[in-house]
Write a protein that holds these residues in place. Structure first.
Motif, short mmCIF file in Angstrom:
data_model
loop_
_atom_site.label_atom_id
_atom_site.label_comp_id
_atom_site.label_asym_id
_atom_site.label_seq_id
_atom_site.Cartn_x
_atom_site.Cartn_y
_atom_site.Cartn_z
N ILE A 23 5.77 1.90 7.07
CA ILE A 23 5.87 3.16 6.33
C ILE A 23 4.86 4.16 6.85
O ILE A 23 5.15 5.34 7.02
CB ILE A 23 5.63 2.91 4.84
CG1 ILE A 23 6.72 2.03 4.27
CG2 ILE A 23 5.58 4.22 4.08
CD1 ILE A 23 6.41 1.55 2.89
N PHE B 49 3.92 -1.47 -6.79
CA PHE B 49 3.49 -2.64 -6.04
C PHE B 49 2.05 -2.44 -5.56
O PHE B 49 1.21 -3.34 -5.66
CB PHE B 49 4.44 -2.85 -4.86
CG PHE B 49 4.24 -4.13 -4.12
CD1 PHE B 49 4.29 -5.34 -4.78
CD2 PHE B 49 4.00 -4.11 -2.76
CE1 PHE B 49 4.11 -6.52 -4.08
CE2 PHE B 49 3.83 -5.29 -2.06
CZ PHE B 49 3.88 -6.50 -2.73
N PHE C 8 10.77 -7.28 0.32
CA PHE C 8 9.39 -7.71 0.11
C PHE C 8 9.23 -9.16 0.54
O PHE C 8 8.19 -9.75 0.33
CB PHE C 8 9.00 -7.59 -1.36
CG PHE C 8 8.81 -6.18 -1.82
CD1 PHE C 8 7.56 -5.60 -1.80
CD2 PHE C 8 9.87 -5.43 -2.27
CE1 PHE C 8 7.38 -4.30 -2.22
CE2 PHE C 8 9.69 -4.14 -2.70
CZ PHE C 8 8.45 -3.57 -2.68
N LEU D 19 7.34 0.74 -4.47
CA LEU D 19 6.18 0.47 -3.63
C LEU D 19 4.90 0.97 -4.27
O LEU D 19 3.85 0.36 -4.13
CB LEU D 19 6.37 1.10 -2.26
CG LEU D 19 7.01 0.14 -1.29
CD1 LEU D 19 7.58 0.87 -0.11
CD2 LEU D 19 6.00 -0.90 -0.82
N ILE E 134 4.98 -4.01 5.64
CA ILE E 134 5.66 -2.89 4.98
C ILE E 134 4.82 -1.62 5.14
O ILE E 134 5.32 -0.56 5.53
CB ILE E 134 5.87 -3.20 3.49
CG1 ILE E 134 6.65 -4.49 3.32
CG2 ILE E 134 6.56 -2.04 2.80
CD1 ILE E 134 6.72 -4.96 1.88
N PHE F 263 12.53 3.59 -3.76
CA PHE F 263 11.57 3.13 -2.78
C PHE F 263 10.16 3.53 -3.18
O PHE F 263 9.22 2.75 -3.13
CB PHE F 263 11.97 3.77 -1.44
CG PHE F 263 10.91 3.76 -0.40
CD1 PHE F 263 10.66 2.62 0.32
CD2 PHE F 263 10.15 4.89 -0.16
CE1 PHE F 263 9.68 2.62 1.29
CE2 PHE F 263 9.18 4.90 0.80
CZ PHE F 263 8.94 3.76 1.52
N VAL G 91 2.54 -7.74 2.90
CA VAL G 91 2.36 -6.35 2.47
C VAL G 91 2.05 -5.47 3.66
O VAL G 91 2.55 -4.35 3.77
CB VAL G 91 1.21 -6.26 1.44
CG1 VAL G 91 1.01 -4.83 1.01
CG2 VAL G 91 1.51 -7.13 0.24
N ILE H 132 -1.43 -4.56 -6.42
CA ILE H 132 -2.46 -5.09 -5.49
C ILE H 132 -3.83 -4.56 -5.88
O ILE H 132 -4.82 -5.30 -5.94
CB ILE H 132 -2.14 -4.65 -4.06
CG1 ILE H 132 -0.79 -5.19 -3.62
CG2 ILE H 132 -3.22 -5.13 -3.11
CD1 ILE H 132 -0.34 -4.66 -2.28
#
Lengths: 360, 301, 249
Positions: A269, B109, A55, B106, A265, B102, A262, B113
């Motif tokens: 993905i 995370f 991160f 995420l 990432i 993972f 962010v 946000i």
């Protein structure tokens, strides 16, 4: 390389070169598109190919931003004079001075980023799983906070980069081609590197690091090299990004964890981590949709980003390419190429009592 | 480093910093305890922990603007956040249990946000900084050399009370026992008739409630705004890493110690570096733990 | 013949539990040795101590004339001492050939650095494929290792170990959980690896038929200590071994 593939690449390059001339009004967005491609590709080296969820890769981007801006400032300006002019008149440079400062800054930034990756990596890359992820998260924020408090690099009020000399033509076009070349280089280098033993080693670490160690692989070295590679491209992107934006802010431009950090990432993905094309695809889709659709979302866009992260991770964890690959594999299986699992299977009838044959 | 000299010359300053730090450290303990709970029971690290704290702060602040005393906001924040936590579990978090790291990292995370931006939106709470002054005055000690805001004492007492209540709940109540059983072995618990899904929901809701209570204290002692949540996540994580997941007393000690350390660092380095200190400390602590384990040929994972 | 691996007085405890108590054993170069004992007798712990996964409390481990007790797992592996795992460990998302390619030896540091950014040489791929054929996995070579059955993964792990050209291989229950019809195949391959490639083997095994036919020398552990050692015949007839397995009578 087959002829068809070569033709495909040639066509892509042609489109990329022509784009700013065909769509001059979108030039800066297109330049940013290449930045996004570099960010996604460089995150994927460690996050996708090697399976270490970082991160904090934004750190190297930020180092590039600051190193370049500081070199440009200190090379040609007296600090006091600069402080008085507050980035105004004093930052008018001749083309060669500008280019020299930029080039030197980029090189120094890249070196500094590699050094940071090697030193930090020696410790941080020993962590695994949650610990690595949260540690890099903390590292990214710490760097932003430290930069925001350090007067030498402008502290919270930031730095102004030198004005782009008019003699060099249009600023956005210059940086468009810089970022485009950087993205192509990044793609080419990674494509070549992943085909080597190094790529296999990264995948082995991702799949089972304990096994890789038990087989004698120099995992620490490979992990550090991978992080350094990531750092080089991030710093090269960051250094020019600061000049492209024209202003360096510790949290909004350089160590921009909540945005660029962010996004890189998410893009990797979304496209499919652990593939070469996935991050490119993810960056394209993400950036184009962000530029064209999100303006209609009026302030809800960053919320949507959070939501998108959750949805993609939950429902498309392998990304678009991973999903497509799964579908084609599924179709192949349905067509009868399914591997026969009959050969050997843990069987329930093996449990003979120990020593059964040695009983007298 | 003039401030270090100041500390050496006037030791009473150190006492002031220490007391202040330890008192507010209790607030960190609440959020850390919640994180340890979720980590231990569900094997999820909730990156959105800090946002739950801030959300709890906003609940109390909202009541405060309607004239409710902020101390009364603590139970309300906890209750509201309990339901928020339950809702979050039912909406997203249940999909994260037993998924790989993972995904859970995420996804939480992403929730972090989402919550930040939701709170930041002008139609919700907006980007302004808020606080709710409980108007409790201060306590003067040692002839006025040491000044302690009464709210910090109250926060310390409240944090201890909440932690004690939780400890009793975990030990005595049926639900608490179910949570502990699930933490030890979720398959066995399931076979014994424990509805682990409900246990997870309860665990996450309890965690959110703890964060809510912590947030109510935060808004009284300091300030809140939408983007300062992450530091509470990092503090919680750090505390749990130092103390260990199952170690309640250790979490308390580490939390109070962190509060004191932060206060000293903020004084010595300057307030603008206090947050930097917290995040750097996280990196240092992890590296130190990893180095220690490495000497025993183990890996922090 | 000289001993390739010599373990002397190795002890290892976890907290208060002693997993290995002053264990000594030695395996001659080119030999096949067996390690047996009831569950929890410390066999896998001993493996982990030998290959550097657990630090040893006391004692010494000498491999190929070098003391290795302070070396790390990858260093020991590069000396030519490899182990396989009880629960298979392969690189699940990579295909079988890639699993084999990355297992190619890279003992010499200079060599490894140069080859890191080169493509895998054709010779290595050829060798990988021939070893996959030896393991009976040639047909599956382009499948992801994670898609293989448990038994096939064991074979792949074995082939990966051979690919690394070790001097010695520690095998942790190579036939556990495997279809009985496949066990003879594995035994035959172990014997061939020993005879044709000259790899010294130390095998943990619960299946007595396998270990009695495979090993020339057997060590039996119980409660972390060495209970008996000798030829298969001697161990099989040792009353202490019988009682360890069947309970004291």
């Amino acid at each position: 390389m087959t002829a068809a593939r070569a033709a495909g690449y040639a066509a892509l390059v042609a489109v990329a070169v022509a784009a700013p001339f065909v769509l001059p009004q979108y030039q800066s967005q297109l330049a940013l598109l290449w930045v996004m491609v570099v960010l996604a590709l460089s995150w994927d080296i460690v996050g996708g190919q090697m399976g270490y969820n970082s991160f904090g890769n934004i750190v190297f981007f930020g180092i590039g931003v600051y190193a370049t801006a500081v070199v440009q400032r200190d090379l040609f300006f007296d600090i006091d004079e600069y402080a008085h002019a507050a980035g105004g008149v004093a930052s008018q440079l001749a083309p060669l001075e500008y280019l020299g400062g930029l080039a030197l800054g980029l090189v120094l930034g890249a070196l500094l980023a590699v050094l940071a990756a090697a030193v930090l990596g020696a410790g941080i890359l020993r962590l695994r799983g949650h610990y690595f992820a949260i540690c890099t998260l903390g590292l990214g924020i710490a760097m932003g906070e430290i930069a925001g408090g350090t007067d030498y690099i402008g502290a919270g009020s930031g730095l102004v980069t030198p004005l782009f000399p008019e003699l060099l033509g249009e600023r956005n076009r210059f940086f468009y081609f810089y970022f485009m070349l950087l993205a192509f280089t990044c793609f080419g280098v990674l494509g070549a590197v992943y085909r080597c033993r190094f790529g296999l080693a990264l995948n082995a670490i991702r799949d089972n690091e304990d096994k890789a160690e038990a087989m004698g692989l120099r995992t620490t070295r490979y992990k550090t090299i991978a992080w350094c590679l990531s750092a080089v491209f991030l710093a090269l992107a960051g250094g020019a990004y600061g000049n492209f934006i024209g202003f360096v802010d510790p949290v909004d431009t350089a160590f921009a964890g909540p945005t660029l950090g962010v996004w890189m990432i998410l893009m990797a993905i979304m496209g499919g981590r652990g593939t070469l094309w996935g991050p490119v695809l993810g960056a394209m889709i993400f950036h184009v949709s962000r530029e064209f659709l999100w303006t209609y979302l009026l302030g809800w866009d960053r919320m949507i980003l959070g939501l998108l992260t959750v949805l993609i991770v939950l429902f498309l964890p392998l990304g678009i390419l991973g999903w497509l690959r799964g579908r084609t594999a599924g179709r192949a299986a349905a067509a009868g190429v399914k591997p026969s699992a009959a050969e050997s299977r843990p069987s329930s009838s093996t449990s003979q009592p120990p020593l059964s044959e040695s009983q007298p | 480093m003039d401030n270090i000299q100041l500390l050496l010359q006037a030791p009473v300053f150190s006492v002031q910093l220490l007391v202040d730090g330890v008192l507010v450290g209790a607030i960190f303990v609440l959020a850390a305890y919640g994180m340890a709970l979720v980590w231990g029971v569900m094997n999820i690290i909730n990156v959105a922990q800090g946002e739950l704290v801030i959300l709890g702060g906003y609940v109390t602040w909202t009541l405060f603007t309607f004239g409710v005393h902020p101390l009364a906001g603590i139970p309300v924040s906890a209750a509201v956040l309990f339901f928020v936590g339950w809702g979050m579990y039912r909406a997203v978090v249940f999909r994260l249990v037993e998924r790989d790291l993972f995904v859970s990292l995420l996804a939480t995370f992403g929730i972090s946000i989402l919550l930040q931006q939701l709170m930041n939106h002008n139609l919700v709470f907006g980007p302004d900084i808020h606080s709710a002054d409980p108007g409790l005055g201060s306590l003067l000690l040692l002839g006025g050399d040491i000044v302690i805001a009464n709210i910090k004492l109250a926060a310390f007492a409240m944090a201890l009370a909440v932690a004690a209540a939780l400890a009793v709940f975990m030990k005595r109540s049926r639900a608490g026992r179910a949570i502990r059983a699930t933490a030890q072995n979720n398959r066995a618990a399931r076979l014994m008739g424990v509805d682990t899904d409900r246990v997870y929901a309860l665990t996450f809701a309890l965690n959110a409630a703890l964060c809510g209570a912590a947030g109510a204290l935060v808004v009284m002692v300091w300030v809140i705004h939408p983007f300062i949540g992450i530091i509470y996540t990092v503090r919680s994580f750090m505390i749990v890493v130092v103390a260990g997941i199952g170690n309640v007393a250790g979490v308390a000690a580490a939390g109070l110690g962190l509060g004191a350390a932060e206060n000293f660092a903020g004084f010595i380095l300057g307030a603008e570096f206090q947050a930097a200190f917290v995040f750097t400390l996280l990196v240092v602590i992890l590296l130190w733990r990893s180095f220690r384990l490495g000497r025993r040929r183990q890996v922090l994972r | 013949m000289s001993a390739l691996l010599r373990v002397s007085e190795v002890s290892k405890s976890f907290g208060g539990v002693t997993a290995n108590r002053a264990l000594s054993l030695s395996v001659d170069a080119g030999a096949i040795a067996g390690l047996i004992g009831p569950n929890g007798s410390g066999k896998t712990t001993l493996f982990n101590c030998i290959v550097g996964r657990h630090p040893v409390d006391s004692g010494s481990v000498v491999f190929d004339g070098r003391e290795i007790r302070h070396r790390t797992v990858p260093q020991i592996a590069r000396l030519g001492l490899l182990r396989t795992f009880q629960q298979t460990r392969v690189y699940g998302a990579m295909d079988c050939v890639q699993n084999m390619q990355i297992s190619a030896p890279q003992r010499d540091a200079e060599n490894a650095r140069q080859k890191l950014f080169r493509k895998v040489p054709a010779a290595v791929t050829e060798k990988a494929e021939s070893l996959l054929e030896f393991a009976g996995l040639y047909e599956k070579r382009r499948l992801r290792a994670g898609e293989l059955s448990f038994g096939q993964q064991k074979l792949l792990e074995f082939a990966m170990a051979l690919m690394n050209e070790p001097k010695m291989l520690l095998l942790d229950e190579p036939t556990a959980g495997i279809n009985p019809t496949l066990i003879n195949g594995i035994m035959e391959r172990l014997l061939r690896a020993n005879a044709e490639l000259g790899i010294t083997l130390l095998v943990i095994e619960h299946n007595m038929r396998v270990i009695m036919n495979l090993a020339q020398h057997i060590y039996c552990l119980a409660h972390g200590s060495l209970l008996a050692a000798g030829t298969p015949q001697e161990v099989r007839e040792d009353p202490r071994v019988l009682s360890a397995y069947l309970g004291a009578q």
